[in-house]
Design an enzyme around this catalytic site. Structure first.
Site, PDB file in Angstrom:
ATOM      1  N   THR A 130      -3.198  -0.373  -1.168  1.00 13.55           N
ATOM      2  CA  THR A 130      -2.687  -1.683  -0.749  1.00 13.55           C
ATOM      3  C   THR A 130      -1.197  -1.859  -1.044  1.00 13.55           C
ATOM      4  O   THR A 130      -0.535  -2.648  -0.382  1.00 13.55           O
ATOM      5  CB  THR A 130      -3.470  -2.813  -1.450  1.00 13.55           C
ATOM      6  OG1 THR A 130      -3.429  -2.597  -2.860  1.00 13.55           O
ATOM      7  CG2 THR A 130      -4.912  -2.828  -0.972  1.00 13.55           C
ATOM      8  N   CYS A 131      -0.687  -1.113  -2.034  1.00 15.97           N
ATOM      9  CA  CYS A 131       0.754  -1.225  -2.328  1.00 15.97           C
ATOM     10  C   CYS A 131       1.590  -0.768  -1.140  1.00 15.97           C
ATOM     11  O   CYS A 131       2.720  -1.220  -0.963  1.00 15.97           O
ATOM     12  CB  CYS A 131       1.110  -0.384  -3.551  1.00 15.97           C
ATOM     13  SG  CYS A 131       0.372  -0.976  -5.075  1.00 15.97           S
TER      14      CYS A 131
END
Length: 1009
Positions: A976-977
């Protein structure tokens, strides 16, 4: 040879001169001695004479008075002449006895020689007697000025001297005119008039004013009924005797009617005096006298601010008590009050300085203030309240209130096009509102047709000017005035109906023309609009959602839509046409009034929608033109963005915000390059250490008990910085904040448009319902046993928080229940989390300049933080997706993926998919082109812990769909980063669909592989 004789000659001359001077000095001393002796002899003679006279006077008063030897008038006259001859302040006791003797003589039955007034009929004594009684009465007046009504002994003397004045200024109590003496009444009446004329010249009304002020300028009057009656009767006698001449009316207004709350005291203590006022039609005479501008100005100049206000209060109460006169003389009455308020307004100051004084009603006042009147100001305020009371409002606004809002039969609402689920509440709201309002009356819209120069319009305009002047002058009771004006449910709708009928077409065009005209007529029309806006804004601010949306108090929903459109256009025209740039004084005040009412409606609509789509936008405003003018620093563009940014589409404002951030980054040298990638710090989050609390609708706000953690304020500041950084970088985070908390972060709670009660449902909807039930409670709220305090359960202990000092001992009553509700809401949403909120705001604003967010409403900022709440645009996402590991847009797994998302997944599952990859279920506001880093899909062959990145072999295998082994047992994962979806190269579409659905439903990313 001549030196000796010349020397002896000069000596001789010197001696002769000295001898002359000595003789002259002796003569002067002798003359001075003679003068001193003469003065001493005269002084001693005077002392002996005064002593002798005082002894004679004392002997006279001490002599026993029997029934057969009553003091006759002549002896009293002679004694009085002696006393007046030697009168000094120390003779007050003798003067008191003299007055008692004179009054006693006037009470004698059938003894003309005893009556003191009988000397007026003596041919030789008429003039001396007249002079004597004038002197006696004036000395009594001088003594009255120094007496204090609240002291018992002084009160007795006041009664004595007032009785003297009452007795000798009217013949009604004189026994000499009874029976056969009736023929003498005209001559004796002229004597009384002569006496009153003399007293008036000496300052009689000033004496009465001082006496009345000493006795009435306090919370509880110290004058008895008899004393007050005597003083008021005395004050009226010269006016009646002069047949209500302008000079006497002027003195009466300045000295008597300016006494604080005298009408209120007369109404309570001496109804007979009020009857006297009505008998002589004094109110009408006052109104007509003051209707001449020069006379009204003269009165105001003679009175300082506080006394002008007192006169105003007395006139208003007289109008309230004399409804017939008020109705007949409404135009003059309104003009008089407006002129007096305008005079006071000149000295009302906006700020404190060395030249201003604090006034409890007017605020900072640049005239001298009589602080001795402060104790009576609550009574004066109570008098002023009649002006915005129901009775006076009904009388003055009779032309407006008499208008009937036409009824109509209910008709079915027009068919509505099919809408999405999200719009159903708005649709149902419109349906309910239409059904309710249509059955009652027509919806009010601008129609025009009424001439603005008609008498009816001019009258209503002048009344609106009066109340608008009161609002700007009586600054400390402004809210009371607004509350009074909004008390009648039908006043504001009917005033809006009246406004709708003005001019040929009604509505906006007329008032825009007035802005460009500087005529008195235009000013009055704008004052009407200003009053309507101020009152309506106040009304909507104090109404809760049930009263606005369901009960539709005062205004129907459709009317609010029409009004908001009118206001929106009016404010836009004032800004865009350049009127606001040069506006000052009344025009500037008008703008703030209209803008204030507009923003209250807009904020209400942001919280709970009642307007149609794109209602607030200006379609004639091109965002590109606006941005060009902003670049050039044009004033009108800056003002538009400052006051009504909502007329610009939301996405254009977001673009403007991003541009502002980009420019700052450039100025700070923060543009990212390939060689300078951001440093990643991994943070471990422990749920047991989190400091947030969720509201009933799962919205976040600081926990009031966060202080149990160490450094909790530093943590809040850090979280504020994190959120600020996310907004700064355009990173959307799925963090839903309670709207009341977000309003505080944006500083909206400092706005005059903000209402704690309106925001309370976002904290606790059940608590809001309980508080509003108290507001609607029909019985005695005191029976509920509430106090102005809040009991909180803290770690198992009950802690009592006082809402105001001493609140836990103050019961909640019907009178203070509204204050209790607001205090409770303010405590729960502000006071209780004040420190935590301040720390969060400090951190947030260290990254984000608060001025950047002024162009957004609270819900819009939530969208800025968490992304758009619209459905995901798959075409936009597909267009801005980057592929790695051999995947490409025509790869069969990618084709399957997009087909599954569009055909097999519903809207909720698509949101879950987006959250699985980006950690946020909502798309960026400006589309996926602004998602940083870009949305990416990578083909993976091994689990995350074995993944070393793309290699030539892995890329080729992915591109040609060559698998090392069947990945059917593996699930999709994400980073998700980096907004990265790691997708195995599945062999079947069904496997991809099932694995993807399972992965996103587990609400995890990294740990699935």
């Amino acid at each position: 040879m001549f030196s000796a004789p010349q020397s002896s000659k000069s000596e001789f001359l010197d001696k002769a001169r000295q001898a002359r001077e000595e003789r002259k000095g002796v003569k002067e001393k002798e003359r001075a001695a003679v003068l001193i002796q003469a003065m001493i002899r005269r002084f001693l003679c005077h002392c002996r004479l005064q002593k002798q006279i005082r002894k004679e006077v004392d002997d006279y008063f001490q002599a026993p008075e029997t029934g057969s030897s009553k003091r006759n008038a002549l002896s009293i006259f002679k004694t009085a002449r002696k006393l007046l001859f030697i009168y000094r302040p120390e003779d007050k006791m003798r003067f008191e006895k003299l007055c008692r003797s004179i009054l006693a003589s006037m009470e004698a039955e059938n003894e003309p020689k005893v009556w003191y007034v009988s000397l007026a009929l003596s041919k030789d004594l008429t003039i001396p007697w007249l002079k004597q009684i004038k002197d006696v009465l004036w000395i009594g007046c001088q003594l009255l000025k120094k007496l204090k009504p609240d002291i018992l002994q002084d009160n007795k003397l006041i009664t004595l001297y007032l009785t003297m004045l009452v007795t000798f200024t009217d013949t009604s109590t004189w026994r000499i005119v009874r029976g056969k003496g009736e023929a003498l009444r005209p001559a004796l009446t002229r004597i009384c008039e002569n006496i009153m004329g003399h007293l008036n010249q000496k300052g009689f009304y000033s004496v009465l004013q001082i006496l009345l002020t000493n006795g009435l300028a306090r919370s509880k009057p110290s004058l008895s009924k008899g004393t007050l009656t005597a003083i008021f009767t005395l004050s009226l006698r010269p006016v009646i005797a002069a047949h209500f001449s302008e000079n006497l009316l002027r003195l009466f207004l300045i000295h008597i009617m300016s006494v604080p709350a005298i009408v209120s005291h007369l109404n309570v203590l001496t109804p007979e005096c009020m009857s006297l006022i009505q008998t002589h039609d004094l109110l009408r005479k006052f109104i007509l006298f003051l209707s001449r501008e020069e006379q009204c100005s003269d009165i105001c100049v003679c009175l300082e601010g506080s006394h002008t206000l007192c006169l105003l209060g007395n006139l208003i109460q007289l109008g309230y008590l004399n409804e017939k006169v008020l109705e007949e003389e409404a135009n003059h009455f309104v003009k008089d009050l407006t002129d007096m308020l305008s005079y006071c307004q000149r000295y009302v100051s906006q700020k404190k300085s060395n030249l201003t004084h604090w006034h409890p009603v007017l605020g900072w006042f640049s005239q001298t203030v009589d602080y001795g009147l402060n104790e009576s100001m609550p009574l004066v305020t109570k008098q002023l309240q009649h002006l915005w009371g129901v009775c006076v409002i009904r009388t003055l606004f009779s032309d407006v209130l008499s208008k009937k809002l036409e009824s109509q039969e209910p008709t079915p609402p027009p068919p509505q096009p099919s809408t999405s689920q999200n719009n159903l509440p708005v649709k149902n709201l419109f349906k309910r509102a239409f059904q309710k309002s249509a059955s009652v009356r027509n919806i009010l819209k601008p129609v025009g047709g009424k001439r603005v120069d008609s008498a009816e319009v001019q009258k209503v305009c002048s009344i609106c000017v009066l109340y608008q002047t009161a609002l700007s002058t009586l600054t400390q009771i402004r809210l009371q005035i607004l509350t009074g004006l909004t008390h009648l449910d039908d006043l504001l709708p009917k005033l809006w109906a009246f406004i709708c009928e003005l001019g040929p077409q009604g509505g906006l065009k007329l008032f825009m023309e007035c802005l460009n005209n500087d005529t008195e007529e235009s000013k009055q029309l704008l004052a009407m609009l200003m009053l309507f806006c101020d009152c309506s804004r106040h009304l909507i601010t104090i109404l809760d959602d049930i009263e606005v949306y369901e009960e539709q108090t005062s205004f129907k929903i459709e009317e609010l839509i029409t009004i908001s459109s009118f206001l929106n256009t009016f404010v836009y025209k004032m800004i865009w046409d350049g009127i606001l740039e040069n506006a000052k004084g009344e025009k500037l005040e008008l703008f703030h009034s209209v803008h204030g009412w507009l923003m209250v409606l807009y904020e209400r609509d942001c919280r709970r929608r009642f307007t149609p789509d794109d209602h607030w936008l200006r379609k004639d405003l091109k965002p590109s033109l606006l941005f060009q003018e902003l670049e050039k620093g044009k004033k009108r563009a800056q003002l538009l963005l400052q006051y009504i940014p909502h007329v610009i589409p939301h996405k254009n404002r977001v673009l403007l915000f991003r541009n502002i951030v980009t420019k700052e980054k450039e100025s700070l040298g923060l543009i990212e390059t390939s060689s300078a990638s951001p440093h990643v710090t991994h943070i471990t989050i422990r749920r047991s250490r989190m400091l947030e609390t969720t509201s009933g609708n799962e919205r976040l706000y600081p926990s009031p008990t966060s202080y149990i953690h160490e450094n909790h304020l530093q943590l809040f500041e850090f979280v504020g910085k994190m959120l600020g950084k996310a907004v700064y970088e355009g990173i959307v985070v799925d963090v839903p904040f309670a709207s009341f908390f977000l309003s505080q972060v944006l500083g909206h709670h400092h706005s005059s448009f903000y209402s704690s009660i309106d925001e309370l449902p976002s904290l606790d909807s059940e608590f809001y319902k309980n508080l509003t039930s108290i507001k609607r409670y029909d019985g005695d709220v005191g029976d509920l046993g509430l106090t102005l305090s809040y009991d909180e359960d803290v770690m198992g202990q009950l802690v009592c928080h006082e809402l105001i000092p001493g609140g836990k001992t103050m019961p909640v009553t019907n009178e203070n229940k509204i204050s209790y509700i607001h205090l409770m809401a303010h405590f729960r949403m502000h006071t209780q989390i004040k420190e935590q909120t301040a720390a969060f705001i400090r951190g947030f604003r260290s990254i984000i300049n608060p001025e950047w967010l002024h162009m957004f409403s609270t819900p819009e900022v939530q969208r800025l933080v968490s992304g758009d709440n619209a459905e995901i645009d798959l075409d936009d996402l597909k267009k801005h997706t980057v592929y790695y590991g051999g995947f490409h847009s025509s790869h069969r797994v990618i084709i399957w993926l997009w087909d599954i998302l569009s055909s097999d997944f519903n809207a909720d599952e698509r949101a879950m998919f987006l959250k699985f990859v980006t950690s946020c279920s909502r798309p960026p506001l400006l589309g996926f082109a602004y998602l940083k880093p870009p949305f990416s899909i990578r083909c993976v062959e091994v689990s995350d812990d074995q993944d070393t990145g793309d290699t030539l072999g892995s890329v080729l295998r992915g591109f040609f769909t060559i698998r090392k082994k069947e990945p059917g047992g593996r699930l999709p994962t994400s980073s998700t980063c980096f907004n990265l979806l790691k997708l195995p190269n599945y062999s079947k579409k069904s496997i991809l669909r099932d694995k993807l659905r399972y992965a996103i439903s587990m609400n995890t990313g990294f740990e699935l592989s």
